[in-house]
Design a protein around this motif. Structure first.
Motif, mmCIF file in Angstrom:
data_model
loop_
_atom_site.group_PDB
_atom_site.id
_atom_site.type_symbol
_atom_site.label_atom_id
_atom_site.label_comp_id
_atom_site.label_asym_id
_atom_site.label_seq_id
_atom_site.Cartn_x
_atom_site.Cartn_y
_atom_site.Cartn_z
ATOM 1 N N GLU A 30 3.588 -0.139 -0.817
ATOM 2 C CA GLU A 30 2.524 0.840 -1.064
ATOM 3 C C GLU A 30 2.876 1.779 -2.219
ATOM 4 O OE1 GLU A 30 -0.153 4.106 1.375
ATOM 5 O OE2 GLU A 30 1.440 3.029 2.401
ATOM 6 N N GLU A 37 -1.889 -7.005 -12.484
ATOM 7 C CA GLU A 37 -3.238 -6.662 -12.043
ATOM 8 C C GLU A 37 -4.117 -7.838 -12.425
ATOM 9 O OE1 GLU A 37 -4.872 -2.858 -13.041
ATOM 10 O OE2 GLU A 37 -2.919 -1.881 -12.871
ATOM 11 N N GLU A 64 -1.802 -6.074 -7.827
ATOM 12 C CA GLU A 64 -3.078 -5.456 -7.467
ATOM 13 C C GLU A 64 -4.143 -6.484 -7.770
ATOM 14 O OE1 GLU A 64 -2.821 -0.643 -7.740
ATOM 15 O OE2 GLU A 64 -3.593 -1.705 -9.473
ATOM 16 N N THR A 66 -8.236 -7.779 -7.417
ATOM 17 C CA THR A 66 -9.619 -7.344 -7.271
ATOM 18 C C THR A 66 -10.465 -8.542 -6.858
ATOM 19 O OG1 THR A 66 -9.275 -5.748 -9.040
ATOM 20 C CG2 THR A 66 -11.546 -6.211 -8.430
ATOM 21 N N LYS A 102 -10.169 -3.366 -4.536
ATOM 22 C CA LYS A 102 -8.864 -3.612 -5.152
ATOM 23 C C LYS A 102 -7.799 -3.387 -4.086
ATOM 24 C CE LYS A 102 -7.672 -2.728 -9.499
ATOM 25 N NZ LYS A 102 -7.297 -2.001 -10.721
ATOM 26 N N LYS A 104 -3.543 -3.829 -3.082
ATOM 27 C CA LYS A 104 -2.170 -4.025 -3.545
ATOM 28 C C LYS A 104 -1.374 -4.675 -2.424
ATOM 29 C CE LYS A 104 0.144 -0.464 -5.215
ATOM 30 N NZ LYS A 104 1.145 0.598 -5.445
ATOM 31 N N THR A 123 -2.294 -2.806 1.028
ATOM 32 C CA THR A 123 -2.963 -1.516 1.152
ATOM 33 C C THR A 123 -4.193 -1.532 0.251
ATOM 34 O OG1 THR A 123 -1.580 -0.563 -0.584
ATOM 35 C CG2 THR A 123 -0.896 -0.165 1.679
ATOM 36 N N ASN A 125 -6.572 0.198 -2.337
ATOM 37 C CA ASN A 125 -6.551 1.262 -3.329
ATOM 38 C C ASN A 125 -7.837 2.059 -3.165
ATOM 39 O OD1 ASN A 125 -6.485 2.881 -5.594
ATOM 40 N ND2 ASN A 125 -5.563 1.301 -6.867
ATOM 41 N N LYS A 126 -7.730 3.227 -2.561
ATOM 42 C CA LYS A 126 -8.906 4.036 -2.220
ATOM 43 C C LYS A 126 -9.703 4.463 -3.445
ATOM 44 C CE LYS A 126 -7.441 5.085 2.247
ATOM 45 N NZ LYS A 126 -7.046 3.782 2.595
ATOM 46 N N ASN A 127 -9.029 4.622 -4.586
ATOM 47 C CA ASN A 127 -9.725 5.039 -5.802
ATOM 48 C C ASN A 127 -10.490 3.889 -6.440
ATOM 49 O OD1 ASN A 127 -8.555 7.562 -5.478
ATOM 50 N ND2 ASN A 127 -6.773 6.996 -6.687
ATOM 51 N N GLN A 128 -10.219 2.669 -6.036
ATOM 52 C CA GLN A 128 -10.813 1.516 -6.703
ATOM 53 C C GLN A 128 -11.863 0.796 -5.875
ATOM 54 O OE1 GLN A 128 -10.219 0.777 -9.874
ATOM 55 N NE2 GLN A 128 -8.920 2.566 -9.966
#
Length: 132
Positions: A30, A37, A64, A66, A102, A104, A123, A125-128
């Motif tokens: 994490e 990516e 990471e 997507t 997204k 990771k 985990t 990615n909360k921002n993505q």
């Protein structure tokens, strides 16, 4: 007598090294920086085209990835039917199918039978979180 002492000292050293090797500290995926990516279709095509080369490149590395959620369970998500992501904690019910996301995680291998890349310690990615 010296020979016995030498053998005992060497044996103790080997045991200490083996103990340290077996009880290494675990990786914190994490908080680790992602080495790659990539999106789910690109990594799947690289494994389909040349799995040995892709394994050498991605195996045991943090990535990471997507993709769109095609299947969701209490502790796993499948992206585009190509990447299986296993989580250590349970996933909240706020995620829906066809949501672009997204994730990771650590690449642990490729399943030839299901034609899926397997990731663990994942985990989100909360921002993505991207709604399509």
């Amino acid at each position: 007598m010296r020979k016995r002492i030498s053998v005992i000292v060497v044996l103790i050293i080997v045991l200490v090294i083996a103990y340290c090797y077996i009880n290494q500290s675990h990786r914190d995926i994490e908080n680790e920086a992602a080495e790659f990516e990539i999106n789910s279709t690109d990594i799947a095509s690289s494994f389909l085209n040349n799995s040995s080369e892709a394994e050498a490149k991605y195996l045991n590395s943090t990535i990471e990835i997507t993709g769109n959620i095609t299947e969701i369970n209490s502790n796993s998500i499948t992206l585009d039917d190509k990447v299986f992501c296993q989580f250590t904690n349970s996933i909240k019910n706020t995620l829906d199918k066809n949501l672009q996301i997204k994730i990771k995680g650590r690449v642990i291998g490729y399943d030839d039978l299901l034609e899926q890349i397997k990731l663990d310690q994942c985990t989100i990615n909360k921002n993505q979180l991207l709604i399509k």
